[in-house]
Design a protein around this motif. Structure first.
Motif, PDB file in Angstrom:
ATOM      1  N   LEU A  88      -8.251  -1.684  -3.747  1.00 47.41           N
ATOM      2  CA  LEU A  88      -6.923  -1.409  -2.963  1.00 47.41           C
ATOM      3  C   LEU A  88      -6.401  -0.077  -3.222  1.00 47.41           C
ATOM      4  CD1 LEU A  88      -5.268  -4.913  -3.166  1.00 47.41           C
ATOM      5  CD2 LEU A  88      -7.207  -4.125  -1.724  1.00 47.41           C
TER       6      LEU A  88
ATOM      7  N   ALA B 248      -1.097   0.897  -4.986  1.00 46.17           N
ATOM      8  CA  ALA B 248      -0.029   0.213  -4.323  1.00 46.17           C
ATOM      9  C   ALA B 248       1.008   0.117  -5.383  1.00 46.17           C
ATOM     10  CB  ALA B 248      -0.782  -1.194  -3.987  1.00 46.17           C
TER      11      ALA B 248
ATOM     12  N   ARG C 240      -5.230  -8.330   6.481  1.00 47.23           N
ATOM     13  CA  ARG C 240      -6.200  -7.367   6.120  1.00 47.23           C
ATOM     14  C   ARG C 240      -6.531  -7.678   4.560  1.00 47.23           C
ATOM     15  NH1 ARG C 240      -3.355  -1.347   5.887  1.00 47.23           N
ATOM     16  NH2 ARG C 240      -4.625  -0.743   4.024  1.00 47.23           N
ATOM     17  N   LEU C 241      -5.818  -8.460   3.845  1.00 48.85           N
ATOM     18  CA  LEU C 241      -6.034  -8.711   2.447  1.00 48.85           C
ATOM     19  C   LEU C 241      -7.319  -9.802   2.601  1.00 48.85           C
ATOM     20  CD1 LEU C 241      -6.158  -8.690  -0.392  1.00 48.85           C
ATOM     21  CD2 LEU C 241      -3.993 -10.194  -0.644  1.00 48.85           C
TER      22      LEU C 241
ATOM     23  N   HIS D 236       1.585  -0.692   4.193  1.00 53.55           N
ATOM     24  CA  HIS D 236       1.093  -2.311   4.389  1.00 53.55           C
ATOM     25  C   HIS D 236       1.437  -3.210   3.255  1.00 53.55           C
ATOM     26  CE1 HIS D 236      -1.458  -5.639   5.832  1.00 53.55           C
ATOM     27  NE2 HIS D 236      -1.935  -5.704   4.662  1.00 53.55           N
TER      28      HIS D 236
ATOM     29  N   TRP E 132       0.244  -6.124   1.346  1.00 59.53           N
ATOM     30  CA  TRP E 132      -1.042  -6.874   1.084  1.00 59.53           C
ATOM     31  C   TRP E 132      -0.656  -8.356   0.845  1.00 59.53           C
ATOM     32  CZ3 TRP E 132      -5.497  -4.780   2.093  1.00 59.53           C
ATOM     33  CH2 TRP E 132      -5.674  -3.335   1.816  1.00 59.53           C
TER      34      TRP E 132
ATOM     35  N   PRO F 122      -1.160 -14.069   1.515  1.00 57.02           N
ATOM     36  CA  PRO F 122      -1.968 -12.931   1.766  1.00 57.02           C
ATOM     37  C   PRO F 122      -1.960 -12.413   3.277  1.00 57.02           C
ATOM     38  CG  PRO F 122      -3.714 -14.446   1.786  1.00 57.02           C
ATOM     39  CD  PRO F 122      -2.412 -15.175   1.333  1.00 57.02           C
ATOM     40  N   SER F 123      -1.982 -10.986   3.503  1.00 54.76           N
ATOM     41  CA  SER F 123      -2.065 -10.431   4.854  1.00 54.76           C
ATOM     42  C   SER F 123      -3.206 -10.816   5.318  1.00 54.76           C
ATOM     43  CB  SER F 123      -1.754  -8.992   4.754  1.00 54.76           C
ATOM     44  OG  SER F 123      -2.517  -8.306   4.162  1.00 54.76           O
TER      45      SER F 123
ATOM     46  N   ASP G  53       0.807  -1.184  -0.123  1.00 51.00           N
ATOM     47  CA  ASP G  53      -0.189  -0.025  -0.130  1.00 51.00           C
ATOM     48  C   ASP G  53       0.908   1.158  -0.011  1.00 51.00           C
ATOM     49  OD1 ASP G  53      -1.799   2.104   1.261  1.00 51.00           O
ATOM     50  OD2 ASP G  53      -3.286   0.708   0.900  1.00 51.00           O
TER      51      ASP G  53
END
Length: 364
Positions: A167, A170, A152-153, A26, A28, A149-150, A21
């Motif tokens: 998103l 990014a 958050r994702l 962050h 992703w 993936p995180s 991001d």
């Protein structure tokens, strides 16, 4: 042709690609393979009627920068990048060029006579031209395969709403086999779809839309070389043609502007191998290696060279540079063409910039 860029087995777990991001940093997700990064950019087409060549025929790849200069000189020239000549031709005295228009493109409604040059020689002229707009087409999606993936994702995917799948902005950060940063691409990614990946448990294949300007496919051999890591010996680019040298210089510039450089103390003595300086990319590749070693960066144009001489790119004034085999640069760069077509001495300008930046140059 679909090019999938991936890592070798030893590096696969670390991930060549990192989707980050731009606002808060962050991550992703991280993955080892990507599809859709390479392709053909949206190219414009020009039909030139009444074409009169000046010298050699214009066939195949024409040049990285071709300028179209209106005959009456009341309008500014405009640029066609990575220009190619295509068949069939519009009549016995016609020529078809494709390329990447600069941000302005040709003057609105102008169809009059123009003269063309590639920065080194005049190519020819035509009595009239027509610009054919490229067809509208949706670019292929970017597919990140085997993405870890995180959390958050994962929550965004679970929500499934249009807002959650956007998103916003990014970076797609790209690393070489050694895990060192190579380059990046700015995206506005929107999640098109996702599915469980065959690459491993808890990994996904993430399909993104997002205004990605593809890397031209002709640059793939250069990327393949750089993805193994930076060159360990100077002159690895010397056998390339101008088009490939341009792709090499792009990666040198992008990597050089990402990695940190510790400025050396004043009084350094550098040595430049000038044997292969037969074009402008070769000039800056040789200069970058002279100052910062194999694969090193020290400017990719005159303005960038000025910036590098000011610090943060390894050089501290004063310093000296022994330029060996300067005859090659004298032969190829002492008479180049500005956009409007006026001739100037690029080598002399570079030497002037170096001197003003505290680099004493001796030509040998």
């Amino acid at each position: 042709m679909m090019i999938t860029v991936h890592e070798d087995g030893e590096q696969r777990g670390q991930g060549r690609y990192r989707l980050t991001d731009t606002e808060d940093g962050h991550v992703w997700g991280v993955c080892a393979e990507a599809e859709g990064l390479f392709g053909e950019p949206r190219r414009g087409t020009y039909e030139l009627f009444g074409w009169v060549p000046e010298g050699a025929e214009v066939r195949g790849w024409v040049g990285s920068r071709v300028w179209l200069v209106p005959d009456d000189r009341t309008l500014d020239p405009w640029l066609l990048e990575d220009a190619e000549s295509l068949a069939p031709y519009p009549g016995p005295d016609g020529l078809v060029l494709t390329g990447l228009d600069d941000y302005e493109g040709p003057p609105e409604g102008y169809r009059g006579p123009v003269r063309l040059h590639d920065g080194r020689r005049w190519l020819g002229s035509c009595r009239e031209f027509a610009r054919v707009l490229p067809p509208e087409h949706a670019p292929p999606p970017l597919v990140l395969r085997g993405l870890a993936p995180s959390d958050r994702l994962g929550r965004a995917l679970a929500a499934g709403t249009r807002r959650a799948r956007d998103l916003e902005e990014a970076w797609l950060e790209i690393r070489d086999d050694r895990g060192e940063p190579l380059t990046d691409r700015l995206l506005r990614p929107r999640i098109r779809s996702w599915r469980a990946s065959s690459r491993g448990t808890d990994l996904i294949d993430l399909e993104l839309d997002g205004e990605l300007e593809p890397v031209p496919e002709h640059a793939w051999p250069t990327w393949r070389r750089w993805l193994t890591g930076p060159p360990e010996t100077p002159g690895a680019w010397a056998g390339l043609d101008t088009r490939q040298r341009g792709a090499w210089l792009d990666l040198v510039r992008e990597r050089g502007c990402r990695i940190g450089h510790q400025d050396r103390p004043p009084g350094q003595a550098y040595e430049l191998d000038g044997r292969h300086i037969t074009d402008e990319p070769g000039l800056y590749l040789a200069l970058g290696e002279a100052v910062n070693g194999p694969g090193g960066y020290f400017g990719g144009c005159l303005d960038a060279l000025v910036d590098c001489l000011r610090g943060d790119f390894g050089h501290t004034a004063p310093a000296s540079l022994l330029w060996r085999d300067a005859a090659a640069a004298r032969e190829h760069l002492s008479r180049v063409l500005a956009p409007e077509g006026e001739s100037y001495d690029l080598l002399a300008l570079v030497l002037e910039v170096l001197a003003e930046g505290g680099m004493h140059v001796t030509l040998a």
